[in-house]
Design a protein around this motif. Structure first.
Motif, PDB file in Angstrom:
ATOM      1  N   ARG A 101       1.013  -1.216  -0.169  1.00  0.00           N
ATOM      2  CA  ARG A 101      -0.151  -0.051  -0.071  1.00  0.00           C
ATOM      3  C   ARG A 101       0.737   1.573  -0.139  1.00  0.00           C
ATOM      4  N   GLU A 102       2.149   1.167   0.561  1.00  0.00           N
ATOM      5  CA  GLU A 102       2.923   2.250   0.546  1.00  0.00           C
ATOM      6  C   GLU A 102       3.686   2.407  -0.943  1.00  0.00           C
ATOM      7  N   VAL A 103       3.979   1.465  -1.477  1.00  0.00           N
ATOM      8  CA  VAL A 103       4.950   1.517  -2.733  1.00  0.00           C
ATOM      9  C   VAL A 103       4.174   1.765  -3.936  1.00  0.00           C
ATOM     10  N   LEU A 104       2.801   1.233  -3.714  1.00  0.00           N
ATOM     11  CA  LEU A 104       2.033   1.417  -4.977  1.00  0.00           C
ATOM     12  C   LEU A 104       0.515   2.055  -4.619  1.00  0.00           C
ATOM     13  N   SER A 105       0.387   2.959  -5.585  1.00  0.00           N
ATOM     14  CA  SER A 105      -1.031   3.662  -5.601  1.00  0.00           C
ATOM     15  C   SER A 105      -1.997   2.768  -6.166  1.00  0.00           C
ATOM     16  N   ASN A 106      -3.321   2.885  -5.586  1.00  0.00           N
ATOM     17  CA  ASN A 106      -4.426   2.203  -5.927  1.00  0.00           C
ATOM     18  C   ASN A 106      -4.614   2.514  -7.621  1.00  0.00           C
ATOM     19  N   THR A 107      -4.209   3.828  -7.975  1.00  0.00           N
ATOM     20  CA  THR A 107      -4.503   4.136  -9.404  1.00  0.00           C
ATOM     21  C   THR A 107      -3.618   3.288 -10.262  1.00  0.00           C
ATOM     22  N   GLU A 108      -2.405   3.313  -9.746  1.00  0.00           N
ATOM     23  CA  GLU A 108      -1.234   2.413 -10.607  1.00  0.00           C
ATOM     24  C   GLU A 108      -1.604   0.890 -10.540  1.00  0.00           C
ATOM     25  N   ASP A 109      -2.253   0.594  -9.384  1.00  0.00           N
ATOM     26  CA  ASP A 109      -2.548  -1.009  -9.436  1.00  0.00           C
ATOM     27  C   ASP A 109      -3.601  -1.221 -10.355  1.00  0.00           C
ATOM     28  N   LEU A 110      -4.581  -0.326 -10.322  1.00  0.00           N
ATOM     29  CA  LEU A 110      -5.307  -0.649 -11.428  1.00  0.00           C
ATOM     30  C   LEU A 110      -5.019  -0.651 -12.796  1.00  0.00           C
ATOM     31  N   ARG A 111      -4.254   0.282 -13.122  1.00  0.00           N
ATOM     32  CA  ARG A 111      -3.495   0.549 -14.330  1.00  0.00           C
ATOM     33  C   ARG A 111      -2.686  -0.613 -14.756  1.00  0.00           C
ATOM     34  N   HIS A 112      -1.928  -1.184 -14.163  1.00  0.00           N
ATOM     35  CA  HIS A 112      -0.888  -2.327 -14.321  1.00  0.00           C
ATOM     36  C   HIS A 112      -1.330  -3.711 -13.811  1.00  0.00           C
ATOM     37  N   THR A 113      -2.441  -3.903 -13.061  1.00  0.00           N
ATOM     38  CA  THR A 113      -3.011  -5.047 -12.567  1.00  0.00           C
ATOM     39  C   THR A 113      -1.918  -6.040 -11.799  1.00  0.00           C
ATOM     40  N   ILE A 114      -1.511  -5.235 -10.765  1.00  0.00           N
ATOM     41  CA  ILE A 114      -0.330  -5.959 -10.077  1.00  0.00           C
ATOM     42  C   ILE A 114      -0.652  -6.737  -8.774  1.00  0.00           C
ATOM     43  N   SER A 115      -1.500  -6.322  -8.053  1.00  0.00           N
ATOM     44  CA  SER A 115      -1.821  -6.977  -6.843  1.00  0.00           C
ATOM     45  C   SER A 115      -2.619  -8.265  -7.213  1.00  0.00           C
ATOM     46  N   VAL A 116      -2.680  -9.237  -6.316  1.00  0.00           N
ATOM     47  CA  VAL A 116      -3.385 -10.499  -6.499  1.00  0.00           C
ATOM     48  C   VAL A 116      -4.881 -10.186  -6.842  1.00  0.00           C
ATOM     49  N   PRO A 117      -5.627  -9.581  -5.916  1.00  0.00           N
ATOM     50  CA  PRO A 117      -7.079  -9.298  -6.664  1.00  0.00           C
ATOM     51  C   PRO A 117      -7.367  -8.563  -8.052  1.00  0.00           C
ATOM     52  N   ARG A 118      -6.218  -7.715  -8.227  1.00  0.00           N
ATOM     53  CA  ARG A 118      -6.489  -7.191  -9.610  1.00  0.00           C
ATOM     54  C   ARG A 118      -6.016  -8.253 -10.919  1.00  0.00           C
ATOM     55  N   ALA A 119      -5.440  -9.078 -10.476  1.00  0.00           N
ATOM     56  CA  ALA A 119      -4.701 -10.180 -11.594  1.00  0.00           C
ATOM     57  C   ALA A 119      -6.043 -11.087 -11.884  1.00  0.00           C
ATOM     58  N   ILE A 120      -6.910 -10.993 -11.066  1.00  0.00           N
ATOM     59  CA  ILE A 120      -8.208 -11.929 -11.161  1.00  0.00           C
ATOM     60  C   ILE A 120      -9.266 -11.134 -12.049  1.00  0.00           C
ATOM     61  N   ARG A 121      -9.836 -11.480 -13.080  1.00  0.00           N
ATOM     62  CA  ARG A 121     -10.615 -10.998 -13.694  1.00  0.00           C
ATOM     63  C   ARG A 121     -12.116 -11.899 -13.608  1.00  0.00           C
ATOM     64  N   SER A 122     -13.133 -11.299 -12.933  1.00  0.00           N
ATOM     65  CA  SER A 122     -14.348 -11.956 -12.778  1.00  0.00           C
ATOM     66  C   SER A 122     -15.441 -11.314 -13.678  1.00  0.00           C
ATOM     67  N   VAL A 123     -16.160 -12.105 -14.661  1.00  0.00           N
ATOM     68  CA  VAL A 123     -17.275 -11.568 -15.301  1.00  0.00           C
ATOM     69  C   VAL A 123     -18.389 -11.246 -14.376  1.00  0.00           C
ATOM     70  N   GLY A 124     -19.270 -10.511 -14.965  1.00  0.00           N
ATOM     71  CA  GLY A 124     -20.577 -10.055 -13.942  1.00  0.00           C
ATOM     72  C   GLY A 124     -21.358 -11.484 -13.286  1.00  0.00           C
ATOM     73  N   ALA A 125     -21.372 -11.134 -12.197  1.00  0.00           N
ATOM     74  CA  ALA A 125     -22.014 -12.301 -11.177  1.00  0.00           C
ATOM     75  C   ALA A 125     -23.630 -12.043 -11.336  1.00  0.00           C
ATOM     76  N   PRO A 126     -24.321 -13.252 -11.427  1.00  0.00           N
ATOM     77  CA  PRO A 126     -25.648 -13.269 -11.492  1.00  0.00           C
ATOM     78  C   PRO A 126     -26.318 -12.068 -10.296  1.00  0.00           C
ATOM     79  N   ALA A 127     -27.479 -11.588 -10.921  1.00  0.00           N
ATOM     80  CA  ALA A 127     -27.951 -10.513 -10.103  1.00  0.00           C
ATOM     81  C   ALA A 127     -28.614 -11.005  -8.896  1.00  0.00           C
ATOM     82  N   HIS A 128     -28.935 -12.306  -8.724  1.00  0.00           N
ATOM     83  CA  HIS A 128     -29.616 -12.852  -7.372  1.00  0.00           C
ATOM     84  C   HIS A 128     -28.388 -12.958  -6.410  1.00  0.00           C
TER      85      HIS A 128
END
Length: 245
Positions: A101-128
């Protein structure tokens, strides 16, 4: 092996080395460790301001999967809700020179998909489905326990804002394929330079032959597996009879 960047206009660049850029999976393979080392190339003196930080990521081949939720109904555990994950790396390691969190901003994480959660791409979940993010969290938690998703903060050592090194631990259960490896230089949470390379992971020898047989001739592979199981059972029975005699 030494890998260098082509000339660019960046004030700070990465000169990178790997202890090995290919891994052979054999029947006795039980994991390995890749040493990643390098230096920050500069045409001028070290800039004033926050110190340079280094982030290293190594990703295994990505593939789609389905994450299911189990609930106990009438005393039986059954699958209920499910969320499709469009892309999830089979292995993913993030190693940093300081707290992420100190060496990487959220904006840069979103841009470069660096953190573990950003590396996982999930399609839209069912509405229910409520709290769909919990499915991704569960996937990360399960794979982190299996040591195939890793976050090691402070694992990259940086000397004099110029030299850096780290060792990435690769488990025994590796998926065959190309493993993209990325190195990011950051200052104040912003990425100032990056470098990409690839580690090649391939099955060899008997492991490769069995893998190819199971894919190309599944009937023959199944018959061979059955024959081996029958022979092993017969051998075990013969040994027991010998000891009982």
């Amino acid at each position: 092996m030494l890998l260098c960047l082509t000339p660019s206009v960046e004030a700070e660049e990465v000169v990178l080395g790997l202890s090995q850029d290919s891994i052979s999976i054999t029947t006795s393979f039980d994991g390995t460790e890749i040493l990643i080392f390098g230096a920050v190339k500069r045409e001028e003196t070290i800039p004033d301001g926050p110190p340079i930080e280094v982030i290293v990521t190594v990703a295994g081949p990505s593939m789609p999967l389905t994450v299911r939720r189990k609930e106990k109904r009438l005393g039986i555990w059954v699958n209920t809700d499910a969320v499709e994950v469009d892309r999830a790396p089979s292995f993913y390691a993030v190693q940093t020179s300081g707290p992420l969190r100190e060496v990487l901003s959220n904006t840069e994480d979103l841009r470069h998909t660096i953190s573990v959660p950003r590396a996982i791409r999930s399609v839209g979940a069912p509405a229910h489905i409520e709290n769909a993010e919990s499915f991704t969290d569960a996937l990360i938690r399960i794979r982190s326990r299996a040591d195939v998703y890793q976050l090691r903060e402070g694992a990259v050592s940086v000397s004099e804002q110029t030299l850096f090194r780290t060792a990435v631990r690769l488990p025994a259960a590796l998926t065959e394929g190309a493993y993209p490896t990325r190195i990011f230089l950051t200052r104040g949470g912003n990425v100032v330079s990056s470098y990409d390379t690839t580690i090649d992971v391939q099955k060899v020898g008997l492991e490769r032959w069995l893998f190819g047989l199971s894919r190309n001739q599944p009937l023959l592979y199944g018959l061979m597996s059955l024959a081996i199981a029958i022979a092993a059972g017969w051998a075990a029975s013969a040994v027991f009879r010998l000891f009982r005699a």
